[in-house]
Design a protein around this motif. Sequence first.
Motif, PDB file in Angstrom:
ATOM      1  N   ASP A  20      13.945  -6.373  -7.815  1.00 35.05           N
ATOM      2  CA  ASP A  20      14.649  -5.715  -6.765  1.00 35.05           C
ATOM      3  C   ASP A  20      15.728  -4.844  -7.047  1.00 35.05           C
ATOM      4  OD1 ASP A  20      13.104  -7.476  -5.147  1.00 35.05           O
ATOM      5  OD2 ASP A  20      14.356  -9.080  -5.152  1.00 35.05           O
ATOM      6  N   GLY A  21      15.843  -3.909  -6.203  1.00 31.19           N
ATOM      7  CA  GLY A  21      17.127  -2.733  -6.379  1.00 31.19           C
ATOM      8  C   GLY A  21      18.306  -3.373  -5.678  1.00 31.19           C
ATOM      9  N   ALA A  42      11.306   4.649   0.537  1.00 32.11           N
ATOM     10  CA  ALA A  42      10.475   3.696  -0.227  1.00 32.11           C
ATOM     11  C   ALA A  42       8.830   4.248  -0.119  1.00 32.11           C
ATOM     12  CB  ALA A  42      10.786   2.348  -0.231  1.00 32.11           C
ATOM     13  N   TYR A  43       8.169   3.946  -1.250  1.00 31.32           N
ATOM     14  CA  TYR A  43       6.842   4.033  -0.926  1.00 31.32           C
ATOM     15  C   TYR A  43       5.923   3.192  -1.802  1.00 31.32           C
ATOM     16  CZ  TYR A  43       6.723   6.166  -5.604  1.00 31.32           C
ATOM     17  OH  TYR A  43       6.713   6.383  -6.826  1.00 31.32           O
ATOM     18  N   ASN A  44       4.805   2.778  -1.206  1.00 29.76           N
ATOM     19  CA  ASN A  44       3.957   1.873  -2.034  1.00 29.76           C
ATOM     20  C   ASN A  44       3.037   2.430  -3.269  1.00 29.76           C
ATOM     21  OD1 ASN A  44       1.794  -0.094  -2.498  1.00 29.76           O
ATOM     22  ND2 ASN A  44       1.921  -0.949  -0.665  1.00 29.76           N
ATOM     23  N   ARG A  45       3.271   1.911  -4.295  1.00 27.37           N
ATOM     24  CA  ARG A  45       2.741   2.295  -5.545  1.00 27.37           C
ATOM     25  C   ARG A  45       1.293   2.291  -5.461  1.00 27.37           C
ATOM     26  NH1 ARG A  45       6.163   3.048  -9.824  1.00 27.37           N
ATOM     27  NH2 ARG A  45       8.133   2.329  -9.579  1.00 27.37           N
ATOM     28  N   ARG A  46       0.458   1.586  -4.576  1.00 25.46           N
ATOM     29  CA  ARG A  46      -0.680   1.662  -4.816  1.00 25.46           C
ATOM     30  C   ARG A  46      -1.413   2.426  -3.452  1.00 25.46           C
ATOM     31  NH1 ARG A  46      -1.984  -4.929  -5.607  1.00 25.46           N
ATOM     32  NH2 ARG A  46      -0.990  -5.020  -7.744  1.00 25.46           N
ATOM     33  N   THR A  47      -0.737   2.293  -2.391  1.00 22.31           N
ATOM     34  CA  THR A  47      -1.251   3.043  -1.141  1.00 22.31           C
ATOM     35  C   THR A  47      -0.455   4.127  -0.875  1.00 22.31           C
ATOM     36  OG1 THR A  47      -0.001   1.740   0.354  1.00 22.31           O
ATOM     37  CG2 THR A  47      -2.275   0.754  -0.260  1.00 22.31           C
ATOM     38  N   ALA A  51       7.970   4.388   3.622  1.00 22.59           N
ATOM     39  CA  ALA A  51       8.855   3.903   4.660  1.00 22.59           C
ATOM     40  C   ALA A  51      10.188   4.185   4.491  1.00 22.59           C
ATOM     41  CB  ALA A  51       8.744   2.240   4.608  1.00 22.59           C
ATOM     42  N   ARG A  52      10.968   4.376   5.542  1.00 18.77           N
ATOM     43  CA  ARG A  52      12.524   4.868   5.652  1.00 18.77           C
ATOM     44  C   ARG A  52      13.213   4.026   6.726  1.00 18.77           C
ATOM     45  NH1 ARG A  52      13.150  11.124   6.606  1.00 18.77           N
ATOM     46  NH2 ARG A  52      12.337  10.939   4.676  1.00 18.77           N
TER      47      ARG A  52
END
Length: 337
Positions: A20-21, A42-47, A51-52
Motif C-alpha cells: 500500500d502507498g 492508478a492503473y491495473n498492472r494486468r488489464t 482509475a482516477r
Amino acid sequence: MGYPDRPGWLRYIQRTPYSDGVLYGSPTVENVGKPTIIEITAYNRRTFETARHNLIINIMSAEDFPLPYQAEFFIRNMNVEEMLASEVLGDFLGAVKNVWQPERLNAINITSALDRGGRVPLPINDMKEGVYVMVGADVPFSSCLREVENPQNQLRCSQEMEPVITCDKKFRTQFHIDWCKISLVDNTKQVSTFQEVIRGEGILPDGGEYKPPSDTLKSRDYYSDFLITLAVPSAIALVLFLILAYIMCCRREGVIQLVHHSAIQKSTKELRDMSKNREIAWPLSTLPVFHPVTGEMVPPLHPDSYDNTSMPLMQTQQNLPHQTQIPQQQSAGKWYS
C-alpha cells in the motif's frame, strides 16, 4: 491538482510495487484555510484499466486546538508506514497517555529517520529505519518524562549507555524507544526571539516585486563584435608571421658563413702553394731511421719531388723495405713463417 508535484509538506512512500502507498505529512501555517486537492491516478498492472480519484484535504488552524506541551519520541523498531497504521498509532498514543495522563493528546508529526539524516539499515535481522513521532498535550510533562533530564541519565547518554526510565516498561512490549533522543518542548515558556531589523549598511532596500523585461526589447546585433573578436587577433598574427618570414628568409646568417668559409679555403690553398717553393727543414719523422727488426738504417720515407701537404708523415708497415714477417700462432698449434 494543477501542479507538477505534491505540496512540499506532503510525503508519499510505497515500499514495494505490491504494498500500500501512504500519504503523510504536517502542513504549515501558510497552508491553513487552503483546500488541497490531490489527484490520484492508478492503473491495473494486468488489464491496464485506469482509475482516477480526487482527495480533498481541508487544513485547519492549530490555534483552535492548543497543545503547548510537545514531546518527540524516536522509535527504533518501526518504519514510518508501519507507524501510520491506525491501530499501531492508537496503541502508541494509548501508552503515552498512560504515562502522561493528559486530557487531550494528539499526534502532531510523524517523520522517517531517513528524512532526518539517518542511514538506511542493513537488510539483516529485520532491522528498521526508525521513526520520529511528535505528540502534543494540554498538561505539563509527567515526572516519568522528566527523568530524561536528570544529570545521571544525561551522563549515561553521553557515554552511549541506556538511561534508566521507570516508565519504559510500558512501551517495551511493543515500542523500543531511544530515550536519549527524546525532546520535550514547552511552548508556554518560550520567548519570542524575533528582532526588528534595523536598516543600515549591508541591507539592501526593498525594491518591490521583480519585473522582468518586456518582450518588445530590440534584438542586439553581434556582427560588429564578431568581426572585432576575429579581425584584431588575425591582424596581429599576420604581422608576426611577416616579421618571422623576413627574419628566416631575408636575413639568414648561413650565406655569410658560406662566404667566410670559402675565403678561408682560398687563403689556405694559397699558403700551401707558397710553402712548396720554400726550403724548410724536414720533419724528424721523415729522417732516416733504424729498421725495427734487422737494425739496418732505412732511407727517408719521401722522395724529393713529393707534395708534403698531401703525403702522410708515416707509411704503413707493408710499404717498408726489407720487411720481415713476424710468425703468427695458428689454431692447430703449428707455427708458419
